[in-house]
Design an enzyme around this catalytic site. Structure first.
Site, PDB file in Angstrom:
ATOM      1  N   VAL A   1       0.843  -1.184   0.000  1.00  0.00           N
ATOM      2  CA  VAL A   1       0.000   0.000   0.000  1.00  0.00           C
ATOM      3  C   VAL A   1       0.878   1.233   0.000  1.00  0.00           C
ATOM      4  O   VAL A   1       1.859   1.316   0.731  1.00  0.00           O
ATOM      5  CB  VAL A   1      -0.900   0.024   1.255  1.00  0.00           C
ATOM      6  CG1 VAL A   1      -1.791   1.257   1.245  1.00  0.00           C
ATOM      7  CG2 VAL A   1      -1.739  -1.227   1.324  1.00  0.00           C
ATOM      8  N   CYS A   2       0.530   2.198  -0.836  1.00  0.00           N
ATOM      9  CA  CYS A   2       1.327   3.422  -0.897  1.00  0.00           C
ATOM     10  C   CYS A   2       0.446   4.602  -0.518  1.00  0.00           C
ATOM     11  O   CYS A   2      -0.241   5.154  -1.378  1.00  0.00           O
ATOM     12  CB  CYS A   2       1.885   3.586  -2.298  1.00  0.00           C
ATOM     13  SG  CYS A   2       2.820   5.095  -2.498  1.00  0.00           S
ATOM     14  N   ILE A   3       0.412   4.930   0.770  1.00  0.00           N
ATOM     15  CA  ILE A   3      -0.263   6.168   1.165  1.00  0.00           C
ATOM     16  C   ILE A   3       0.625   6.939   2.123  1.00  0.00           C
ATOM     17  O   ILE A   3       1.494   6.376   2.780  1.00  0.00           O
ATOM     18  CB  ILE A   3      -1.664   5.939   1.815  1.00  0.00           C
ATOM     19  CG1 ILE A   3      -1.609   4.865   2.880  1.00  0.00           C
ATOM     20  CG2 ILE A   3      -2.710   5.644   0.764  1.00  0.00           C
ATOM     21  CD1 ILE A   3      -2.907   4.754   3.659  1.00  0.00           C
TER      22      ILE A   3
END
Lengths: 165, 412
Positions: A88-90
């Site tokens: 996940v890329c946040i």
């Protein structure tokens, strides 16, 4: 450091057990290792991911909460902000200072006042509103932008798959 | 400036090893009897010390004798260096009783860093200088004291004890900001070879330290007074503190290191907290474990709670810790809203809550009832917790599946 990390994780686990946000279940995969968690996230209503239950793995560093955990979906999910391997890329998962995309303000970043709950809620809102500017999955971002119908169809398949249907 | 690693500055083990340990075992029965006897004599000594006025010769003689019986032998050197105008004594810190030993040579007052009742504080020779309310307050009160009191002020600028064999910790600057000369005092502690128990160890508690004082045949404090030093005109307070540290280190024939007392706390955490945990397996990790660190343990506990819950102000944590004396209980109390506080640093907090807030609003607007799988209790045993987690996961998936089927009935 690991001592306080454990205490904090224990406290968060308790909080998430007694008072979880809607559609979210999270806890250690096995209490032998408190630094590895599993989370189930329900796709937000009125979005293409509605109704799906997505499993993810959270890996905490030994200096948690000073450093953020890593999060990875263990099920297939086609989304602009999720790498094809599930990572996940946040922004909330990045400590201020390490900024792979170069434009996040440090206010949205990881800090010890954040929590697992906030991460999971941020992921829910990420599912609802993909951010195609910082794409982790370029293919998904493109589909999302140019061919929304196709994207929704893929998402719907993902939902069915996640429910074992 | 230094090549010494922080671990060398402290004793980890209370007892010697090898042949010395055999001798110690032989001495054990004698030591236990001695400790019990001395405990009673010690109480008397304590009261005598409280009753007699501080700078009197009579008190000095009586106390020296009684301390001899208690196994605290004090020798001094360089008394001619004692300077009337040097109102701040700066000493290295090696054991719980350093303060007492120095007090017998040079009656003094030690600013208290604990919240003790006033009577006990007076009996122990501490003076409340409101150190808890910040460094400025402490310096202000200390200056006032220096002006009006005949007794000098004792300080341990290292802020934490060391074994006194390898190096001095970096000095805190407050004793050096008094605008008056300081009198460096170096303390060396020795115990006989056959009962060479470390006077203070990493994470040791003060009352256990005291027990070993009573147990060993004697403990020899050698106190050496160095000539007074004052701040040069073109010198900052930090430089002055460093110069005094170097002078004292030289007198002790050890190194002046750059490690600070908070480095010691970190190191103690590493040694005492992480290692036993990984060794003992994880099941025991959540037991209410009081933290290491001896005298500064309450500060350490506060810090540990703050690491877990950084938005809670120190005062609130301290108040609750004073009641619970347990980190886990306090964390639970705070999490369950039993502790009132106004969160600190909301500026970091706010921007992030914006995006999740949107989702929560959305979900409450929904027509269908939300799937919330909360557990009513948080089980005590890890197995039960695990089962409850598995159950809730299954519940969530089942509910989602059912809802999906209801909604998309026609499609299947």
């Amino acid at each position: 450091m690991a001592g306080s990390a454990l205490k904090r994780l224990m406290a968060e686990y308790k909080q998430l057990t007694l008072n979880p946000p809607e559609g979210i279940v999270a806890g250690p995969v096995d209490e032998e290792n408190f630094f590895e968690w599993e989370a189930l996230i329900t796709g937000p209503e009125e979005t293409c991911f509605e109704g799906g239950v997505f499993a993810a793995k959270l890996t905490f560093p030994s200096d948690y909460p000073l450093s953020p955990p890593k999060m990875k979906f263990t099920c297939d999910i086609f989304h602009p902000n999720i790498y094809s391997d599930g990572r996940v890329c946040i922004s909330i998962l990045h400590a201020p200072g390490d900024d792979p995309m170069g434009y996040e303000s440090s206010a949205e970043r990881w800090s010890p006042v954040q929590s697992v709950e906030k991460i999971l809620l941020s992921v829910v809102s990420m599912l609802a509103e993909p951010n195609d500017e910082s794409a982790a999955n370029v293919d998904a971002a493109k589909t999302w932008r140019d061919n929304r119908a196709r994207f929704n169809e893929i998402a719907h398949q993902t939902v069915r798959k996640s429910l074992g249907l | 400036m230094t090549s010494t690693s922080i671990g060398e500055l402290f004793h980890n083990e209370r007892f010697p090893s090898g042949p010395a340990l055999v001798l110690l075992m032989l001495y054990l029965p004698v030591g236990v009897i001695l400790a019990v006897l001395r405990l009673f004599i010690g109480l008397h000594t304590f009261f005598v010390a409280c009753i007699l006025p501080k700078p009197s010769l009579f008190r000095h003689v009586v106390l020296r004798t009684m301390c001899g019986i208690l196994g605290v032998i004090i020798t001094r050197e360089g008394v001619s260096n004692v300077h009337r105008r040097a109102k701040v004594l700066v000493a290295n810190y090696t054991s719980t009783l350093d303060h007492l030993a120095i007090d017998l040579i040079m009656p003094n007052v030690l600013p208290s860093v604990w919240d003790l009742p006033p009577t006990l504080m007076w009996m122990l020779g501490y003076k409340d200088m409101e150190a808890k309310r910040g460094r400025d307050r402490l310096i202000q009160n200390a200056k006032k004291h220096i002006q009006y009191s005949p007794l000098p002020l004792l300080s341990f600028p290292e802020g934490a004890s060391t074994n006194g064999r390898v190096g001095l910790l970096k000095f805190s600057v407050w004793p050096f900001s008094m605008d008056c000369p300081v009198q460096p005092v170096v303390v060396k502690v020795k115990r006989p070879r056959f009962a060479n128990i470390s006077p203070s160890i990493l994470g040791g508690r003060w009352w256990i330290d005291i027990f070993w004082f009573l147990f060993v045949p004697f403990t020899h404090f050698h106190i050496r007074v160095l000539p007074p030093m004052s701040q040069d005109e073109d010198e900052t307070v930090e430089e002055f503190a460093q110069r005094v540290q170097q002078t004292m280190a030289k007198a002790l024939n050890i190194e002046a290191t750059a490690h600070t007392s908070s480095d010691k706390v970190e190191y103690a955490k590493q040694i005492l907290f992480i290692q036993p945990q990984t060794a003992a397996g994880q099941s025991s990790q959540y037991s209410p474990d009081s933290p290491p660190g001896g005298s500064s343990s309450s500060d350490l506990m506060i810090r540990q709670v703050q690491e877990v819950l950084p938005h809670v102000p120190q005062d609130a944590i301290r108040k609750d810790l004073a009641l619970t004396k347990d980190i886990d209980l306090t964390i639970t109390n705070i999490l369950e809203g039993r502790v009132q506080f106004s969160p600190v640093a909301p500026s970091v907090n706010e921007p992030v809550t914006v995006s999740p807030a949107k989702t929560t609003v959305k979900s409450t607007e929904r027509l269908s009832s939300p799937i919330q799988v909360a557990s009513k209790t948080f089980q005590r045993s890890s197995q039960q917790r695990h089962l409850s987690l598995q159950d809730r996961k299954k519940l969530l998936i089942d509910a989602a599946r059912q809802r999906y089927l209801e909604k998309h009935c026609g499609n299947i």
